[in-house]
Every structure is written in C-alpha cells, then in structure tokens.
Motif scaffolding. Structure first.
Motif, mmCIF file in Angstrom:
data_model
loop_
_atom_site.group_PDB
_atom_site.id
_atom_site.type_symbol
_atom_site.label_atom_id
_atom_site.label_comp_id
_atom_site.label_asym_id
_atom_site.label_seq_id
_atom_site.Cartn_x
_atom_site.Cartn_y
_atom_site.Cartn_z
ATOM 1 N N ALA A 148 0.547 -3.758 12.863
ATOM 2 C CA ALA A 148 0.728 -4.554 14.085
ATOM 3 C C ALA A 148 -0.563 -4.606 14.893
ATOM 4 O O ALA A 148 -0.918 -5.646 15.445
ATOM 5 C CB ALA A 148 1.859 -3.975 14.929
ATOM 6 N N ALA A 149 -1.278 -3.472 14.943
ATOM 7 C CA ALA A 149 -2.555 -3.444 15.664
ATOM 8 C C ALA A 149 -3.567 -4.377 15.004
ATOM 9 O O ALA A 149 -4.333 -5.064 15.687
ATOM 10 C CB ALA A 149 -3.100 -2.015 15.708
ATOM 11 N N ARG A 150 -3.557 -4.447 13.691
ATOM 12 C CA ARG A 150 -4.465 -5.343 12.969
ATOM 13 C C ARG A 150 -4.133 -6.801 13.283
ATOM 14 O O ARG A 150 -5.019 -7.625 13.497
ATOM 15 C CB ARG A 150 -4.359 -5.079 11.468
ATOM 16 N N ARG A 151 -2.837 -7.124 13.330
ATOM 17 C CA ARG A 151 -2.436 -8.493 13.669
ATOM 18 C C ARG A 151 -2.893 -8.866 15.078
ATOM 19 O O ARG A 151 -3.351 -9.980 15.320
ATOM 20 C CB ARG A 151 -0.921 -8.648 13.554
ATOM 21 N N GLU A 152 -2.791 -7.926 16.014
ATOM 22 C CA GLU A 152 -3.234 -8.183 17.386
ATOM 23 C C GLU A 152 -4.743 -8.433 17.438
ATOM 24 O O GLU A 152 -5.201 -9.325 18.153
ATOM 25 C CB GLU A 152 -2.869 -7.010 18.289
ATOM 26 N N ARG A 153 -5.514 -7.637 16.692
ATOM 27 C CA ARG A 153 -6.978 -7.837 16.663
ATOM 28 C C ARG A 153 -7.322 -9.196 16.071
ATOM 29 O O ARG A 153 -8.204 -9.891 16.578
ATOM 30 C CB ARG A 153 -7.653 -6.729 15.851
ATOM 31 N N MET A 154 -6.637 -9.584 15.011
ATOM 32 C CA MET A 154 -6.906 -10.873 14.377
ATOM 33 C C MET A 154 -6.535 -12.019 15.315
ATOM 34 O O MET A 154 -7.235 -13.023 15.376
ATOM 35 C CB MET A 154 -6.140 -10.995 13.056
ATOM 36 N N ALA A 155 -5.445 -11.877 16.047
ATOM 37 C CA ALA A 155 -5.029 -12.923 16.984
ATOM 38 C C ALA A 155 -6.037 -13.040 18.121
ATOM 39 O O ALA A 155 -6.331 -14.142 18.586
ATOM 40 C CB ALA A 155 -3.647 -12.618 17.537
ATOM 41 N N ALA A 156 -6.592 -11.918 18.570
ATOM 42 C CA ALA A 156 -7.576 -11.950 19.648
ATOM 43 C C ALA A 156 -8.859 -12.643 19.188
ATOM 44 O O ALA A 156 -9.505 -13.336 19.971
ATOM 45 C CB ALA A 156 -7.891 -10.537 20.127
ATOM 46 N N LYS B 183 0.831 -1.206 0.000
ATOM 47 C CA LYS B 183 0.000 0.000 0.000
ATOM 48 C C LYS B 183 0.867 1.258 0.000
ATOM 49 O O LYS B 183 0.640 2.183 -0.795
ATOM 50 C CB LYS B 183 -0.906 -0.011 1.229
ATOM 51 N N ASP B 184 1.883 1.314 0.878
ATOM 52 C CA ASP B 184 2.757 2.482 0.950
ATOM 53 C C ASP B 184 3.535 2.668 -0.347
ATOM 54 O O ASP B 184 3.725 3.797 -0.818
ATOM 55 C CB ASP B 184 3.715 2.363 2.133
ATOM 56 N N PHE B 185 3.980 1.572 -0.937
ATOM 57 C CA PHE B 185 4.695 1.631 -2.211
ATOM 58 C C PHE B 185 3.798 2.236 -3.287
ATOM 59 O O PHE B 185 4.217 3.119 -4.037
ATOM 60 C CB PHE B 185 5.147 0.222 -2.617
ATOM 61 N N ALA C 251 13.564 0.031 -1.826
ATOM 62 C CA ALA C 251 12.624 -0.555 -0.865
ATOM 63 C C ALA C 251 12.507 -2.072 -0.985
ATOM 64 O O ALA C 251 12.546 -2.625 -2.080
ATOM 65 C CB ALA C 251 11.251 0.071 -1.035
ATOM 66 N N ILE C 252 12.331 -2.686 0.163
ATOM 67 C CA ILE C 252 11.891 -4.071 0.251
ATOM 68 C C ILE C 252 10.391 -3.978 0.457
ATOM 69 O O ILE C 252 9.926 -3.364 1.418
ATOM 70 C CB ILE C 252 12.554 -4.797 1.437
ATOM 71 N N VAL C 253 9.620 -4.561 -0.445
ATOM 72 C CA VAL C 253 8.159 -4.437 -0.396
ATOM 73 C C VAL C 253 7.575 -5.712 0.186
ATOM 74 O O VAL C 253 7.896 -6.815 -0.262
ATOM 75 C CB VAL C 253 7.576 -4.147 -1.799
ATOM 76 N N VAL C 254 6.711 -5.532 1.208
ATOM 77 C CA VAL C 254 6.090 -6.675 1.886
ATOM 78 C C VAL C 254 4.583 -6.450 1.987
ATOM 79 O O VAL C 254 4.103 -5.322 1.899
ATOM 80 C CB VAL C 254 6.675 -6.881 3.305
ATOM 81 N N PHE C 255 3.846 -7.542 2.176
ATOM 82 C CA PHE C 255 2.424 -7.422 2.459
ATOM 83 C C PHE C 255 2.260 -6.858 3.858
ATOM 84 O O PHE C 255 3.135 -7.026 4.713
ATOM 85 C CB PHE C 255 1.726 -8.783 2.349
ATOM 86 N N ARG C 256 1.130 -6.216 4.121
ATOM 87 C CA ARG C 256 0.946 -5.545 5.411
ATOM 88 C C ARG C 256 1.030 -6.507 6.582
ATOM 89 O O ARG C 256 1.499 -6.144 7.649
ATOM 90 C CB ARG C 256 -0.356 -4.749 5.440
ATOM 91 N N VAL D 243 2.484 4.313 6.658
ATOM 92 C CA VAL D 243 1.457 5.356 6.636
ATOM 93 C C VAL D 243 0.473 5.093 7.779
ATOM 94 O O VAL D 243 0.076 3.957 8.018
ATOM 95 C CB VAL D 243 0.735 5.396 5.270
ATOM 96 N N ASN D 244 0.115 6.134 8.485
ATOM 97 C CA ASN D 244 -0.775 6.127 9.651
ATOM 98 C C ASN D 244 -0.109 5.613 10.918
ATOM 99 O O ASN D 244 -0.791 5.380 11.917
ATOM 100 C CB ASN D 244 -2.086 5.376 9.383
ATOM 101 N N SER D 245 1.215 5.425 10.908
ATOM 102 C CA SER D 245 1.940 5.069 12.119
ATOM 103 C C SER D 245 2.194 6.329 12.939
ATOM 104 O O SER D 245 2.429 7.405 12.385
ATOM 105 C CB SER D 245 3.296 4.439 11.787
ATOM 106 N N ARG D 246 2.166 6.175 14.269
ATOM 107 C CA ARG D 246 2.549 7.280 15.161
ATOM 108 C C ARG D 246 4.009 7.051 15.534
ATOM 109 O O ARG D 246 4.348 6.013 16.105
ATOM 110 C CB ARG D 246 1.666 7.306 16.407
ATOM 111 N N VAL D 247 4.858 8.009 15.163
ATOM 112 C CA VAL D 247 6.300 7.842 15.323
ATOM 113 C C VAL D 247 6.891 8.954 16.188
ATOM 114 O O VAL D 247 6.404 10.082 16.187
ATOM 115 C CB VAL D 247 7.011 7.822 13.950
#
Length: 179
Positions: A129-137, A11-13, A41-46, A56-60
C-alpha cells in the motif's frame, strides 16, 4: 488455520514455498500449516493486494486468545535485531497472521501443542500500500506538484532599449528621491 480467504502476494507465496522446501528452515510443526496456507491462498500481484491484508514486512497489531494486543513486523526470519520488534513467518503465530485480513482470525497449534486463536486487529503498515501511495504521488498532475509558475531568465531583455524619462525642463536626473 483460518477458514476465510487467505490472500498472498506472489512474493509471499514463493517465500512460503521456499521455506517448505528448505530442510534447514522448516520444522515438522510448520510444514502442514504452510501446505494448507499455500493450498487455500488466493495469489495476487503486489499492486493488487488489498489494504488491510498482512504481508511480509507488514506491521500488524494482533491479539492471542483474547489477551492484550501486540504489534510486530512480519519478517522472513532473516532479521535478528531489534529483538521483539519482528515476528518471523517461520513461527506458528507469524505464519498464521500472513495473508489474513483485518478482523480475520486463525487457530493454530503453538510450540507446546496447545491451540491458539489469533485475531488480526489492524495492519498498521503494508509495504504494498505504501508503494502504491508513492507511485500515485509521483504521477500527480504538474499543477499539484508545486512547480514554480514563473521562470526568471537572466539577460532575457538585454537587447531591449528602454526609454529614459525626461523631465519637463529637459533635465533627466530625478534626484536623490529616485534612489
């Protein structure tokens, strides 16, 4: 830009490609930086983006030229309020931070033409990372999801006859103490 690995989600790419192709958004200052970032860039799936990488949309939290730390949300530039909370990736600093890992640094020319050293201190929030946590829950085993262990069924024993206790004298009324 940074000499270390730049990791971007698909998406960012794609967003960076669209910015480099859009004459209304891009500036002559950004185009060379965008092209370098896309080329390195190394491009990966989210779902494969490592924690601690700015997307994008990360708080840094970052530091410019060893100064005080600043915390912002990397945005595509389409969000206009609240002022000061967002850092668009259509700016040299925002673009430099995109794809960096915690501790990585980048050197980029600011709008005055002066080189700035930007260090990504910490990724406070990463949507992937937040999406992965929600999916794991959601996929936790049933025993840990706090489901009731007992289910009450109304009228489940309506056809069962219960014996009435009878006292030794034949009287079946236990009296007021039974209430």
């Amino acid at each position: 830009m940074s000499k270390d690995n730049i990791i971007l989600t698909t998406k960012d790419f794609t967003i960076l490609e669209a910015i480099s192709d859009n004459p209304r958004v891009r500036t002559d200052l950004l185009v060379p930086h965008i092209r370098r970032k896309l080329g390195a860039a190394i491009v990966v799936f989210r779902q494969d983006l490592p924690e601690g990488v700015a997307s994008v949309n990360s708080r840094v939290t970052f530091r410019v030229d060893g100064g005080a730390t600043d915390t912002r949300v990397l945005s595509t530039g389409q969000v206009e309020a609240p002022v000061g909370m967002f850092l668009p990736i259509t700016t040299p600093r925002g673009l430099a931070l995109l794809g960096l890992s915690e501790g990585q640094e980048a050197v980029v020319d600011n709008t005055d033409g002066r080189a700035e050293r930007i260090v990504l201190e910490k990724v406070e929030y990463q949507p992937e990372a937040a999406r992965r946590e929600r999916m794991a829950a959601k996929s936790e085993p049933a025993s840990t999801q706090h489901k009731p262990l007992l289910r009450v069924v109304s009228g489940g024993m309506k056809d069962v006859r219960r014996p009435v206790p009878v006292m030794s004298d034949g009287f079946d009324d236990p009296g007021p103490s039974a209430a």
